[in-house]
Design an enzyme around this catalytic site. Structure first.
Site, PDB file in Angstrom:
ATOM      1  N   HIS A 117     -90.863 -57.553 -72.120  1.00  0.00           N
ATOM      2  CA  HIS A 117     -89.717 -57.019 -71.465  1.00  0.00           C
ATOM      3  C   HIS A 117     -89.011 -58.291 -71.046  1.00  0.00           C
ATOM      4  CE1 HIS A 117     -86.912 -55.247 -68.496  1.00  0.00           C
ATOM      5  NE2 HIS A 117     -87.607 -55.963 -67.618  1.00  0.00           N
ATOM      6  N   HIS A 174     -87.705 -63.359 -64.634  1.00  0.00           N
ATOM      7  CA  HIS A 174     -87.019 -62.428 -63.540  1.00  0.00           C
ATOM      8  C   HIS A 174     -88.128 -61.461 -63.017  1.00  0.00           C
ATOM      9  CE1 HIS A 174     -86.591 -59.568 -66.842  1.00  0.00           C
ATOM     10  NE2 HIS A 174     -86.562 -58.738 -65.909  1.00  0.00           N
ATOM     11  N   ASP A 175     -89.174 -60.994 -63.798  1.00  0.00           N
ATOM     12  CA  ASP A 175     -90.181 -60.104 -63.370  1.00  0.00           C
ATOM     13  C   ASP A 175     -91.547 -60.836 -63.429  1.00  0.00           C
ATOM     14  OD1 ASP A 175     -88.910 -57.785 -62.882  1.00  0.00           O
ATOM     15  OD2 ASP A 175     -88.915 -57.013 -64.975  1.00  0.00           O
ATOM     16  N   HIS A 210     -93.256 -53.179 -67.468  1.00  0.00           N
ATOM     17  CA  HIS A 210     -92.714 -54.734 -67.082  1.00  0.00           C
ATOM     18  C   HIS A 210     -93.848 -55.893 -67.234  1.00  0.00           C
ATOM     19  CE1 HIS A 210     -90.475 -52.180 -64.228  1.00  0.00           C
ATOM     20  NE2 HIS A 210     -89.467 -53.149 -64.306  1.00  0.00           N
ATOM     21  N   ASP A 237     -81.496 -56.374 -68.018  1.00  0.00           N
ATOM     22  CA  ASP A 237     -82.450 -55.687 -67.562  1.00  0.00           C
ATOM     23  C   ASP A 237     -82.586 -54.254 -67.971  1.00  0.00           C
ATOM     24  OD1 ASP A 237     -84.856 -56.151 -66.220  1.00  0.00           O
ATOM     25  OD2 ASP A 237     -83.703 -55.576 -64.161  1.00  0.00           O
TER      26      ASP A 237
END
Length: 315
Positions: free
Chosen positions: A71, A109-110, A67, A220
């Site tokens: 990514h 998103h992360d 992560h 994802d």
């Protein structure tokens, strides 16, 4: 840059972009996609603010094995692919606001991911678990942190949008990022399948947001449906991160989460189960809406066969 010429290709490798840009894959891929989709010009986004924002977002990703900012760049690339080559823009009549929100959400998103999952936070009763009441802990943190950052004018990517546009984009980004919580996976897939069975045309706002949520969810977990050389690099990285969490759990006297105990490796078993019960059914469903994504199911099946030949389970 030669590798960026494959921006519209399913087999583009962010590992190559990361190498060629000295660790700036997320920055370069996001900037390139926004320009390619003509979103910077359409919304009159200030170039300095855009660069500030992208550099800060990239820096906000931790150097986790999986992560990390690579990514994020990978998920961004695949989200773009689903929208464009996959046909989601045309199928759902996506507005420019929808497209901007999708690229935005995929990139962040992360954001600030600590390398441990929601289950760890809840079991360890961390501050974040208490802050978000054990519900969608990390995803709430990702989206909250990024909009908090944007309160600073020099990072306000949406400063040129009208109030209505900002609200539209923000609502879509929130929906997309929260949907990446795997504990909600069944809920989203079931809802999506139901809407397909009811023959909805997926152009109403609620259906558009559901389709975009499914797109980023597919992106994802898209590693499983990528060419084998790319897939295996990502599978090794997720294994490293899983084992690191398992080590932390063991050190805290907690039982190791499934597939996270390096003393009992079960990568093959975990990957096959993940593909069978999560990836393939989801990719199948998305392909009903956008048939041009059907090839991803075949690639996943091919990658699954790799593990039948290379079982690492402890004897």
């Amino acid at each position: 840059m030669k590798n960026l010429e494959k921006l519209d290709s399913w087999d583009m490798s962010v590992f190559d972009i990361e190498r060629d840009t000295n660790g700036n894959a997320l920055y370069v891929v996001c900037y390139s996609i926004l320009q390619k989709m003509d979103l910077v010009s359409h919304f009159n986004i200030d170039d300095k603010i855009l660069r500030n924002f992208l550099m800060n977002v990239q820096a906000g990703y931790h150097p986790n094995p999986y992560h990390n900012s690579m990514h994020a760049a990978d998920v961004l690339h695949i989200t773009h692919y689903i929208l464009s080559k996959g046909g989601l823009i045309k199928k759902c009549n996506l507005t420019d606001e929808d497209q901007l929100a999708a690229i935005f959400a995929a990139a962040v998103h992360d954001y600030d991911h600590p390398g441990i999952n929601n289950s760890f936070h809840v079991k360890a009763q961390t501050y974040l678990a208490y802050l978000y009441n054990d519900r969608t802990v990390l995803e709430n943190k990702h989206v909250s942190s990024i909009f908090e950052l944007m309160k600073l004018p020099r990072f306000d990517l949406l400063q040129s949008l009208t109030e209505d546009q900002r609200r539209d984009v923000r609502d879509t980004v929130i929906e997309m990022i929260l949907a990446t919580d795997m504990s909600l996976h069944g809920k989203y897939v079931s809802q999506f399948k139901r809407r397909l069975q009811e023959n909805h045309d997926f152009v109403k706002k609620a259906d558009v947001r559901l389709a975009l949520a499914m797109a980023v969810k597919m992106a994802d977990i898209s590693n499983c449906g990528r060419p084998e050389r790319i897939y295996l690099r990502w599978s090794n990285k997720i294994a490293d991160e899983f084992y690191m969490q398992g080590d932390r759990e063991r050190n805290l006297g907690m039982p190791c989460s499934p597939f996270m105990d390096r003393m009992q490796p079960a990568m093959a078993k975990g990957q096959i189960a993940f593909m069978n019960y999560i990836v393939i059914p989801m990719f199948d469903s998305i392909s009903e809406l956008v048939p041009d994504m059907r090839f991803s199911v075949d690639l996943t099946e091919s990658n699954k066969s790799y593990w039948t030949r290379n079982d690492d389970s402890a004897q």
